[in-house]
Design an enzyme around this catalytic site. Structure first.
Site, mmCIF file in Angstrom:
data_model
loop_
_atom_site.group_PDB
_atom_site.id
_atom_site.type_symbol
_atom_site.label_atom_id
_atom_site.label_comp_id
_atom_site.label_asym_id
_atom_site.label_seq_id
_atom_site.Cartn_x
_atom_site.Cartn_y
_atom_site.Cartn_z
ATOM 1 N N ASP A 142 0.817 -1.225 0.000
ATOM 2 C CA ASP A 142 0.000 0.000 0.000
ATOM 3 C C ASP A 142 0.845 1.268 0.000
ATOM 4 O OD1 ASP A 142 -2.286 -1.682 0.254
ATOM 5 O OD2 ASP A 142 -1.853 -1.831 2.391
ATOM 6 N N LYS A 172 1.996 2.062 -5.173
ATOM 7 C CA LYS A 172 2.652 1.519 -6.381
ATOM 8 C C LYS A 172 1.803 1.755 -7.626
ATOM 9 C CE LYS A 172 2.934 -2.601 -4.538
ATOM 10 N NZ LYS A 172 2.626 -2.369 -3.136
ATOM 11 N N GLY A 189 -4.317 -4.541 -4.150
ATOM 12 C CA GLY A 189 -5.312 -3.525 -4.465
ATOM 13 C C GLY A 189 -4.589 -2.298 -4.954
ATOM 14 N N HIS A 190 -4.692 -2.041 -6.251
ATOM 15 C CA HIS A 190 -4.007 -0.885 -6.812
ATOM 16 C C HIS A 190 -5.047 0.113 -7.303
ATOM 17 C CE1 HIS A 190 -0.349 -3.638 -7.713
ATOM 18 N NE2 HIS A 190 -0.328 -3.168 -6.498
ATOM 19 N N GLN A 230 1.856 -6.246 -3.053
ATOM 20 C CA GLN A 230 2.229 -6.311 -1.627
ATOM 21 C C GLN A 230 3.529 -5.535 -1.390
ATOM 22 O OE1 GLN A 230 1.297 -9.712 -3.080
ATOM 23 N NE2 GLN A 230 -0.703 -8.851 -2.699
HETATM 24 P P1 IMP Z 1 -2.798 -12.880 2.170
HETATM 25 O O1 IMP Z 1 -1.866 -12.380 1.140
HETATM 26 O O2 IMP Z 1 -4.254 -12.645 1.842
HETATM 27 O O3 IMP Z 1 -2.531 -14.315 2.547
HETATM 28 O O4 IMP Z 1 -2.550 -12.043 3.522
HETATM 29 C C1 IMP Z 1 -1.351 -12.148 4.269
HETATM 30 C C2 IMP Z 1 -0.940 -10.790 4.838
HETATM 31 O O5 IMP Z 1 -0.551 -9.928 3.772
HETATM 32 C C3 IMP Z 1 -2.049 -10.046 5.583
HETATM 33 O O6 IMP Z 1 -1.466 -9.316 6.628
HETATM 34 C C4 IMP Z 1 -2.601 -9.094 4.535
HETATM 35 O O7 IMP Z 1 -3.229 -7.968 5.116
HETATM 36 C C5 IMP Z 1 -1.319 -8.717 3.811
HETATM 37 N N1 IMP Z 1 -1.535 -8.295 2.422
HETATM 38 C C6 IMP Z 1 -1.823 -9.064 1.358
HETATM 39 N N2 IMP Z 1 -1.922 -8.326 0.241
HETATM 40 C C7 IMP Z 1 -1.688 -7.056 0.606
HETATM 41 C C8 IMP Z 1 -1.602 -5.823 -0.122
HETATM 42 O O8 IMP Z 1 -1.755 -5.765 -1.346
HETATM 43 N N3 IMP Z 1 -1.325 -4.712 0.608
HETATM 44 C C9 IMP Z 1 -1.088 -4.760 1.955
HETATM 45 N N4 IMP Z 1 -1.150 -5.886 2.665
HETATM 46 C C10 IMP Z 1 -1.444 -7.028 1.998
#
Ligand code: IMP
Length: 422
Positions: free
Chosen positions: A13, A16, A40-41, A222
């Site tokens: 977040d 990007k 989420g972009h 991420q």
């Molecule tokens: P997962 O990727 O859904 O398995 O989540 C694992 C961890 O990564 C959690 O803490 C999510 O909140 C975090 N996470 C996954 N995708 C994002 C992203 O795009 N931005 C910020 N945090 C993320």
């Protein structure tokens, strides 16, 4: 022309989407190499705000976008995102690697069930089935894009996997899977037929594009500290957002990348659980969250917020080899009287100017801060020299501590709210 990579330097977040969109204008190809629709972009083009979870956000600018083998694809989400683009008349040139793995409804259920099993120690996943899909890939029981687009193979695979998943979900977790195997097969087979047009060897095509001098941009999802190996394990995602992940996620050699842009948010945020040494839980934190609109693009969850963290960024630099930095959301800090920046941690008589590998040390660490004068932006700044002196000092301090130039400063979501630093 060697490729450019865009990497989140913190916990995701960082903004990007905007930076990819900004540089994407000159890109021939934009490629995603890891993650799935947990991302989420947000991209703002004129008065239109587009949100992408699975498709590369560079799709609004680039001639051709790619989804590499290292991505996990939820075809139901892909369909929705393609429909949204169709609604605004956007032509899409998309290629998907046949080796990419597919997210099925059982993955979503497993994700939720696993989280419930963790009780008070949830990871705080996005619930999109990402972890279970990557786990099946490593177990070698996953279903890939090449299976999705082949009716016979899809049927065989679903018939084989479904009874096992049903048993696992019902017997271990007490969760019922509401669709039958036939229903899932029928839904996915329809999607597979629709997506057949997109299949292509992404590794081959991207390598050819690089060799013929095309401008290729790799879009990370991420952030560095969500990396499965080098992040704050177990509070991480299941893929490799760091720059090394590009090579394995696309199928290319590391020496084909020459420009690695680290996206640094001017403060720190994270979603979900896990250590966060500079976290602000009081009023200052609430103000930052509101000003920065720090709510998840994917889940809408309020993000945890905190001061900028130099030990974290120095470690990010080591893990990614940034060649330049894009500093985002500086405008959010406007109006704060004083700003703090973490400069080191200490624990058990040791001082760290990097992020300790031990999560126990991170959790127990005392943080040493340096205080900076705040600044107020007018919104009219177009050049670095237009910024208040105290903002310039803040930027120069980050640059000096990371040892890499800051080439872009973002002062808002619009393309026009961007300063390029010479
Ligand atoms: P997962 O990727 O859904 O398995 O989540 C694992 C961890 O990564 C959690 O803490 C999510 O909140 C975090 N996470 C996954 N995708 C994002 C992203 O795009 N931005 C910020 N945090 C993320």
């Amino acid at each position: 022309m060697p490729g450019t990579v865009i990497i989140g330097s913190q916990w995701g977040d960082e903004g990007k989407g905007k930076v990819t969109d900004f540089y994407g204008e000159t890109a021939d190809l934009v490629v995603r190499y890891q993650g799935g629709n947990n991302a989420g972009h947000t991209v703002v083009v004129g008065d239109r705000k587009m949100k992408f979870h699975l498709l590369p956000s560079g799709i609004m600018r680039a001639k051709h976008v790619f989804i590499g083998a290292g991505v996990v694809i939820d075809p139901r989400v892909l369909k929705k995102e393609l429909e949204n683009l169709e609604k605004i008349g956007k032509e899409v040139h998309l290629t998907i690697d046949p080796r990419a793995h597919i997210i099925f409804p059982w993955h979503n259920l497993e994700d939720g069930a696993q989280e419930n099993e963790h009780g008070g120690e949830k990871i705080g996943t996005t619930g999109r089935g990402i972890g279970p899909a990557y786990a099946d890939k490593c177990y070698r029981t996953g279903i890939r894009f090449e299976d999705l687009i082949n009716e016979k193979r899809l049927k065989q695979k679903v018939e084989k996997v479904y009874p096992f998943k049903k048993k696992l979900l019902e017997k271990t977790f007490g969760v019922k899977i509401k669709e039958t195997a036939d229903e899932i097969f029928n839904q996915y087979n329809e999607l597979g037929k629709e997506f057949l047009q997109y299949v292509g060897d992404v590794s081959l095509e991207v390598n050819e594009a690089l060799d013929s001098g095309k401008n290729v941009m790799f879009e990370g999802a991420q952030g560095t500290f969500l990396d499965n190996d080098f992040g704050t394990y177990p509070y991480v995602t299941s893929s490799h957002p760091i720059s090394g992940g590009v090579a394995t996620g696309v199928g290319m050699a590391i020496n084909k990348i020459s420009r690695i842009i680290g996206i640094v948010k001017a403060y720190t945020t994270r979603v979900g659980e896990g250590p966060f040494p500079t976290e602000l839980t009081g009023r200052v934190g609430d103000d930052l969250r509101e000003k920065g609109q720090e709510y998840g693009t994917t889940t809408g969850r309020p993000r945890r917020v905190g001061w900028l963290d130099i030990p974290l960024l120095r470690t990010s630099m080591r893990l990614n080899g940034f060649t330049e930095i894009a500093l985002t959301k500086l405008d959010v800090l406007s109006g704060f009287e004083k700003l703090k920046v973490a400069i080191s941690y200490s624990h058990s008589g040791k001082t760290f100017d990097y992020f300790p590998y031990s999560m126990r040390s991170v959790e127990k660490a005392q943080v040493q801060y340096r205080e900076f004068e705040g600044f107020t932006l007018s919104g009219k700044e177009k050049k670095f020299k237009d910024l208040p002196k105290s903002a310039q000092n803040y930027i120069k301090f980050i640059e000096e501590k990371m040892g890499v130039p800051i080439k872009l400063v973002s002062l808002g979501p619009e393309r026009s709210q961007t300063i390029l630093v010479d």
